[in-house]
Design an enzyme around this catalytic site. Structure first.
Site, PDB file in Angstrom:
ATOM      1  CG  HIS A   1      -8.871  -1.153  -6.156  1.00 31.12           C
ATOM      2  ND1 HIS A   1      -9.508  -1.598  -5.021  1.00 31.12           N
ATOM      3  CD2 HIS A   1      -9.769  -1.228  -7.157  1.00 31.12           C
ATOM      4  CE1 HIS A   1     -10.748  -1.946  -5.340  1.00 31.12           C
ATOM      5  NE2 HIS A   1     -10.935  -1.721  -6.617  1.00 31.12           N
TER       6      HIS A   1
ATOM      7  CE1 TYR B   1      -3.857  -2.130  -0.192  1.00 33.08           C
ATOM      8  CE2 TYR B   1      -2.855  -3.328   1.644  1.00 33.08           C
ATOM      9  CZ  TYR B   1      -3.804  -3.246   0.636  1.00 33.08           C
ATOM     10  OH  TYR B   1      -4.694  -4.267   0.437  1.00 33.08           O
TER      11      TYR B   1
HETATM   12  C1  DHK Z   1      -7.511  -1.970  -0.590  1.00 36.74           C
HETATM   13  C2  DHK Z   1      -7.915  -3.004   0.193  1.00 36.74           C
HETATM   14  O1  DHK Z   1      -8.137  -2.822   1.481  1.00 36.74           O
HETATM   15  C3  DHK Z   1      -8.044  -4.369  -0.342  1.00 36.74           C
HETATM   16  O2  DHK Z   1      -9.049  -5.104   0.318  1.00 36.74           O
HETATM   17  C4  DHK Z   1      -8.276  -4.387  -1.825  1.00 36.74           C
HETATM   18  C5  DHK Z   1      -7.389  -2.085  -2.055  1.00 36.74           C
HETATM   19  C6  DHK Z   1      -7.267  -3.510  -2.540  1.00 36.74           C
HETATM   20  C7  DHK Z   1      -6.324  -1.148  -2.604  1.00 36.74           C
HETATM   21  O3  DHK Z   1      -5.407  -1.598  -3.288  1.00 36.74           O
HETATM   22  O4  DHK Z   1      -6.419   0.061  -2.356  1.00 36.74           O
HETATM   23  O5  DHK Z   1      -8.192  -5.710  -2.300  1.00 36.74           O
END
Ligand code: DHK
Length: 145
Positions: A102, A24
């Site tokens: 995402h 992330y």
């Molecule tokens: C964020 C999440 O919390 C995941 O459950 C998704 C998404 C992806 C992201 O990449 O921002 O699968």
């Protein structure tokens, strides 16, 4: 008067700076909100930026967007993969443009992340570009509204 765009965030996105930085990116949601507000000023829009861990609240906010907003950017988090209720909420506010974002490339991850309930009712989908995806989505909305 500047048009308002809702930027909605689903579950666990409040923990961005604490969870799986390799996936992330480690930038926290408050910093992403700042990026969005800055981009919005440039685009002549106002951003109402929110996060909830609760599916029903996200549905409420989508319905509220149908009354108050000119468009929506949504990172539905994990609910994106499962939520018929959010899919229905987006259909019920049509033709309000909704863009799905995402941070990670969901197609390069586990198979259960490859499909989302939102994509079919979004005008567009951005994934894998990290926080930049949010401001690109705002730019795309600005072109449409
Ligand atoms: C964020 C999440 O919390 C995941 O459950 C998704 C998404 C992806 C992201 O990449 O921002 O699968």
């Amino acid at each position: 008067m500047a048009k308002t765009v809702f930027v909605l965030n689903g579950p666990n996105l409040n923990l961005l700076d604490k969870r799986e930085a390799a996936i992330y990116g480690g930038k926290n949601l408050a910093a992403i909100a700042d990026d969005c507000r800055e981009a919005a000023v440039e685009l002549g829009m106002e951003v109402d930026f929110r996060q909830s861990n609760h599916e029903g609240i996200l549905v409420d906010w989508l319905q509220e967007a149908g009354e108050k907003a000119a468009g929506v950017v949504i990172n539905p988090g994990g609910y994106g993969h499962t939520s018929i209720a959010m899919h229905d909420a987006i259909r019920s506010i049509a033709p309000l443009p909704v863009i799905e974002v995402h941070l990670s490339n969901i197609h390069a991850r586990e198979a259960f992340r490859h499909h989302t309930m939102i994509s079919a009712v979004a005008v567009g989908v951005i994934c894998g570009l990290g926080p930049l995806g949010y401001t690109l989505a705002l730019r795309a909305l600005a072109e449409r509204i």
